[in-house]
Structures are given as C-alpha cells and as structure tokens.
Design an enzyme around this catalytic site. Structure first.
Site, PDB file in Angstrom:
ATOM      1  N   GLU A 100       0.814  -1.215   0.000  1.00 43.38           N
ATOM      2  CA  GLU A 100       0.000   0.000   0.000  1.00 43.38           C
ATOM      3  C   GLU A 100       0.851   1.270   0.000  1.00 43.38           C
ATOM      4  O   GLU A 100       0.352   2.358   0.327  1.00 43.38           O
ATOM      5  CB  GLU A 100      -0.969   0.016   1.191  1.00 43.38           C
TER       6      GLU A 100
ATOM      7  N   HIS B  73      -2.705   2.278   8.367  1.00 39.92           N
ATOM      8  CA  HIS B  73      -3.740   1.555   7.610  1.00 39.92           C
ATOM      9  C   HIS B  73      -4.034   0.246   8.345  1.00 39.92           C
ATOM     10  O   HIS B  73      -3.126  -0.545   8.597  1.00 39.92           O
ATOM     11  CB  HIS B  73      -3.232   1.278   6.186  1.00 39.92           C
TER      12      HIS B  73
ATOM     13  N   HIS C 156      -6.796  -3.255   9.172  1.00 38.89           N
ATOM     14  CA  HIS C 156      -7.854  -4.153   8.705  1.00 38.89           C
ATOM     15  C   HIS C 156      -8.718  -4.458   9.925  1.00 38.89           C
ATOM     16  O   HIS C 156      -8.833  -5.602  10.340  1.00 38.89           O
ATOM     17  CB  HIS C 156      -7.270  -5.450   8.134  1.00 38.89           C
TER      18      HIS C 156
ATOM     19  N   HIS D 109     -12.394  -3.620   2.960  1.00 38.47           N
ATOM     20  CA  HIS D 109     -10.942  -3.665   3.088  1.00 38.47           C
ATOM     21  C   HIS D 109     -10.454  -3.238   4.473  1.00 38.47           C
ATOM     22  O   HIS D 109      -9.881  -4.046   5.189  1.00 38.47           O
ATOM     23  CB  HIS D 109     -10.315  -2.776   1.990  1.00 38.47           C
TER      24      HIS D 109
HETATM   25 ZN    ZN Z   1      -4.960  -3.380   3.444  1.00 38.91          ZN
END
Ligand code: ZN
Length: 228
Positions: free
Chosen positions: A83, A101, A103, A163
């Site tokens: 990412e 980021h 999940h 996501h």
């Molecule tokens: Zn991800």
C-alpha cells in the site's frame, strides 16, 4: 536496536523502533492480524514504511523500508508495503507526518453495509466529522490511493470498502489513536443500530463541539504561556 553507521540511534532509528512497536500494538489491539495493515512515518523528503509480508511479531527495526516521496526505494532489504502508493498519496495531499492503515473488523463490517460512519458520538469531530467510505478497488492499486485521498478530503480518517481503514496525524501516536477511535466509533455504531434507529448528531451540534474543543485548547495554550 537499529543504529546508523556511526552507532547512533538517531531520528531515523527512533522512527524505525516506533514503527515496530506500533505494528505489534496493531495486533494486540485487534486492528489487524498477521502482517495485514501497514504504517509509515514521514521524515523530510523520505517515508519510512513497514515491509510487505513480514509478520509483525517477527518485524525488526532493520526491516523497515525507506522510500522517497516519489516512491523510489532508498533503503531496506525487504519489499515496501503493497500500500505504499496509498501512503504516498496521503502525504502528497495532506499535512500528514504519519499514516496508519488497518484491517480492523468493526470498520470492515460497517464498510460492507454503509456509505458513511455517521456521528453517533461527538468524539467523531477528532476525525473531522462523519467518516466517508471509499468505494471498493483492489488493494495496492493507484485507484485505491486516489479513492482514499478523495474520502479524506477535510477528514483525518477514511474507511476503505470491503478492506479496512486509513488515518493520519502529526505523529505516529496521533495517527494510531485515530485508528483506534475509528474502530471504537464503528463498534458504537453497530451497538446503536442493533437497538433501533439511532439518533445522529446534527451538523450544528458537531460544529458546537469543534468550537468548544478549540476554545479549551486555546485556553490551555494560554495558561501554559502565562505560567511563570
Ligand atoms: Zn490493506
């Protein structure tokens, strides 16, 4: 412990240690599993970012990758996070010094059924207001980076459909706290919806909270300044 060629911990070494310790917190706090999610810190014209595919429990400071703001790899033996384009797009579009980021489960569940995380609790003003859900696009794609940046417009966090989530801050601690807050708000949202139709805070009520928070921060800053 990561040290530079002179044996000093240095600014980059401190960022590396911090990225390792927050990566482990990501697992402990349930915001990701295995090696999912990623985080980065901006230092001048470079970005230190977690590598792709190394489980957080095995991650060491020397594994952290260094990339330029244009994505050129400048250091690290491992492959930078898949990412990386999304992180770089956030640095280009916002004043972010760190990006997280996740999940995280509550956020992902919400993203599959809602277009936006509405304001059930006033703490959402710390994220800039109701949090948008960016439409689904494949992980690691430039389209995902663009969708995340669009959803972050005047916000400090966004949800990525089917996501996860992305948040930023003036430090890794701040970006991480926002990721935790976002997950908590999604949890509260689910609890409220399970009991009926929730009352949503109005724009006027949110603006009032923002103004009061600003006033209190200003008061604290003045008190610090006036202190002998
Ligand atoms: Zn991800």
């Amino acid at each position: 412990m990561y040290r530079d060629e002179n044996g000093q911990l240095g600014e980059q070494g401190r960022h590396r240690q911090q990225l390792v310790s927050y990566s482990n917190r990501l697992l402990d706090d349930g915001l990701a599993v295995g090696s999912a999610g990623n985080m980065s810190v901006r230092a001048g014209d470079e970005v230190l970012i977690t590598p792709s595919g190394i489980p957080y429990r095995d991650l060491e400071a020397a594994d952290i990758c260094v990339v330029g703001l244009d994505g050129t790899v400048r250091g690290g033996t491992a492959e930078p996070s898949s990412e990386t384009p999304m992180h770089l797009a956030v640095y280009a579009a916002t004043p972010a010094r760190a990006v997280v980021h996740t999940h995280s489960p509550e956020v992902i569940a919400l993203s599959a059924v809602c277009d936006e995380l509405l304001a059930i609790h006033y703490a959402i003003v710390s994220l800039g207001g109701p949090v948008r859900v960016a439409g689904y696009t494949r992980f690691g794609s430039d389209a995902l980076a663009a969708a995340a940046v669009a959803a972050l417009d005047s916000r400090r966090a966004a949800i990525l459909q089917n996501h996860g989530a992305i948040s930023y801050g003036s430090s890794l601690a701040e970006a991480y706290d926002r990721a935790l807050l976002l997950e908590w708000l999604a949890h509260v949202h689910r609890l409220a919806c399970s009991r009926g139709e929730p009352r949503i805070l109005t724009g006027t009520e949110l603006a009032e909270v923002t103004a009061e928070m600003r006033r209190r921060r200003y008061g604290e800053a003045r008190a610090r300044k006036d202190r002998p």
